[in-house]
Design a protein around this motif. Structure first.
Motif, PDB file in Angstrom:
ATOM      1  N   LEU A 153      43.303  -4.691  17.359  1.00  0.00           N
ATOM      2  CA  LEU A 153      43.999  -5.971  17.536  1.00  0.00           C
ATOM      3  C   LEU A 153      43.109  -7.139  17.128  1.00  0.00           C
ATOM      4  O   LEU A 153      43.568  -8.093  16.505  1.00  0.00           O
ATOM      5  N   ALA A 154      41.833  -7.057  17.481  1.00  0.00           N
ATOM      6  CA  ALA A 154      40.895  -8.128  17.121  1.00  0.00           C
ATOM      7  C   ALA A 154      40.707  -8.195  15.606  1.00  0.00           C
ATOM      8  O   ALA A 154      40.641  -9.283  15.027  1.00  0.00           O
ATOM      9  N   LYS A 155      40.619  -7.036  14.955  1.00  0.00           N
ATOM     10  CA  LYS A 155      40.499  -6.999  13.492  1.00  0.00           C
ATOM     11  C   LYS A 155      41.713  -7.663  12.853  1.00  0.00           C
ATOM     12  O   LYS A 155      41.578  -8.453  11.913  1.00  0.00           O
ATOM     13  N   ARG A 156      42.889  -7.339  13.365  1.00  0.00           N
ATOM     14  CA  ARG A 156      44.119  -7.923  12.826  1.00  0.00           C
ATOM     15  C   ARG A 156      44.138  -9.433  13.051  1.00  0.00           C
ATOM     16  O   ARG A 156      44.521 -10.199  12.171  1.00  0.00           O
ATOM     17  N   ALA A 157      43.710  -9.867  14.230  1.00  0.00           N
ATOM     18  CA  ALA A 157      43.679 -11.307  14.535  1.00  0.00           C
ATOM     19  C   ALA A 157      42.728 -12.043  13.595  1.00  0.00           C
ATOM     20  O   ALA A 157      43.031 -13.146  13.134  1.00  0.00           O
ATOM     21  N   VAL A 158      41.581 -11.441  13.286  1.00  0.00           N
ATOM     22  CA  VAL A 158      40.623 -12.053  12.363  1.00  0.00           C
ATOM     23  C   VAL A 158      41.222 -12.132  10.959  1.00  0.00           C
ATOM     24  O   VAL A 158      41.134 -13.167  10.291  1.00  0.00           O
ATOM     25  N   ALA A 159      41.848 -11.056  10.513  1.00  0.00           N
ATOM     26  CA  ALA A 159      42.454 -11.054   9.180  1.00  0.00           C
ATOM     27  C   ALA A 159      43.559 -12.114   9.090  1.00  0.00           C
ATOM     28  O   ALA A 159      43.640 -12.852   8.101  1.00  0.00           O
ATOM     29  N   ASP A 160      44.393 -12.195  10.124  1.00  0.00           N
ATOM     30  CA  ASP A 160      45.472 -13.189  10.126  1.00  0.00           C
ATOM     31  C   ASP A 160      44.913 -14.608  10.130  1.00  0.00           C
ATOM     32  O   ASP A 160      45.376 -15.467   9.381  1.00  0.00           O
ATOM     33  N   ALA A 161      43.920 -14.851  10.988  1.00  0.00           N
ATOM     34  CA  ALA A 161      43.328 -16.193  11.073  1.00  0.00           C
ATOM     35  C   ALA A 161      42.665 -16.578   9.760  1.00  0.00           C
ATOM     36  O   ALA A 161      42.784 -17.718   9.304  1.00  0.00           O
ATOM     37  N   ALA A 162      41.985 -15.632   9.126  1.00  0.00           N
ATOM     38  CA  ALA A 162      41.340 -15.911   7.842  1.00  0.00           C
ATOM     39  C   ALA A 162      42.389 -16.237   6.780  1.00  0.00           C
ATOM     40  O   ALA A 162      42.226 -17.186   6.010  1.00  0.00           O
ATOM     41  N   ALA A 163      43.472 -15.476   6.762  1.00  0.00           N
ATOM     42  CA  ALA A 163      44.530 -15.708   5.779  1.00  0.00           C
ATOM     43  C   ALA A 163      45.198 -17.067   5.980  1.00  0.00           C
ATOM     44  O   ALA A 163      45.649 -17.690   5.018  1.00  0.00           O
ATOM     45  N   GLU A 164      45.218 -17.525   7.232  1.00  0.00           N
ATOM     46  CA  GLU A 164      45.853 -18.807   7.561  1.00  0.00           C
ATOM     47  C   GLU A 164      44.868 -19.971   7.561  1.00  0.00           C
ATOM     48  O   GLU A 164      45.240 -21.105   7.858  1.00  0.00           O
ATOM     49  N   GLY A 165      43.592 -19.692   7.257  1.00  0.00           N
ATOM     50  CA  GLY A 165      42.590 -20.748   7.205  1.00  0.00           C
ATOM     51  C   GLY A 165      42.202 -21.313   8.556  1.00  0.00           C
ATOM     52  O   GLY A 165      41.788 -22.463   8.658  1.00  0.00           O
ATOM     53  N   ARG A 166      42.291 -20.507   9.622  1.00  0.00           N
ATOM     54  CA  ARG A 166      41.960 -20.996  10.958  1.00  0.00           C
ATOM     55  C   ARG A 166      40.971 -20.062  11.687  1.00  0.00           C
ATOM     56  O   ARG A 166      40.932 -20.014  12.907  1.00  0.00           O
ATOM     57  N   LEU A 167      40.157 -19.363  10.923  1.00  0.00           N
ATOM     58  CA  LEU A 167      39.195 -18.422  11.487  1.00  0.00           C
ATOM     59  C   LEU A 167      38.094 -19.158  12.233  1.00  0.00           C
ATOM     60  O   LEU A 167      37.593 -20.185  11.770  1.00  0.00           O
ATOM     61  N   THR A 168      37.707 -18.639  13.393  1.00  0.00           N
ATOM     62  CA  THR A 168      36.635 -19.237  14.197  1.00  0.00           C
ATOM     63  C   THR A 168      35.513 -18.235  14.414  1.00  0.00           C
ATOM     64  O   THR A 168      35.704 -17.021  14.308  1.00  0.00           O
ATOM     65  N   TRP A 169      34.343 -18.783  14.747  1.00  0.00           N
ATOM     66  CA  TRP A 169      33.206 -17.926  15.095  1.00  0.00           C
ATOM     67  C   TRP A 169      33.538 -17.062  16.302  1.00  0.00           C
ATOM     68  O   TRP A 169      33.142 -15.895  16.372  1.00  0.00           O
ATOM     69  N   ARG A 170      34.270 -17.598  17.276  1.00  0.00           N
ATOM     70  CA  ARG A 170      34.632 -16.827  18.470  1.00  0.00           C
ATOM     71  C   ARG A 170      35.413 -15.582  18.074  1.00  0.00           C
ATOM     72  O   ARG A 170      35.128 -14.483  18.557  1.00  0.00           O
TER      73      ARG A 170
END
Length: 121
Positions: free
Chosen positions: A50-67
């Protein structure tokens, strides 16, 4: 001179790793040698996915965070029960944490820098 890994700031990696070493020494002074079970394994695989998917989604949407990045790495470590792979995942956790520290330092340095003077002509 900036070295690879300095995140744009000369000595940044050395400083961050020195701070980590000092914290480890403080932990040893406080707690001594610690021996604990790993507490990791397949139980955490779903959370890691789930965390991997959340990171991929956030990166694709331009909202990826260090957290998000660090959380994913931690959960990947939690999901490992092979000690060699667990070690590799923990190294990744440490590397992301150090890079985040370097980014904090870079941002602090940027705020301290004087504003550029306007060009007049």
């Amino acid at each position: 001179m900036t070295q690879p890994g300095d995140y744009g700031l000369p000595g940044s990696l050395d400083r961050a790793l020195s701070d980590v070493a000092a914290e480890r020494a403080a932990q040893d002074a406080m707690w001594g040698i610690q021996e604990h079970a790993d507490g990791t394994g397949p139980t955490y695989e779903r959370e890691a996915d789930l965390a991997k998917r959340a990171v991929a989604d956030a990166a694709a949407e331009g909202r990826l965070t260090w957290r998000q990045i660090l959380y994913e790495e931690v959960l990947e470590a939690f999901a490992e029960d092979d000690t060699d792979r667990l070690r590799g995942e923990l190294i990744q956790v440490a590397a992301v944490a150090v890079k985040w520290v370097q980014d904090l330092d870079r941002r602090a340095r940027a705020q301290e820098a004087p504003a550029p003077r306007p060009v007049t002509g």
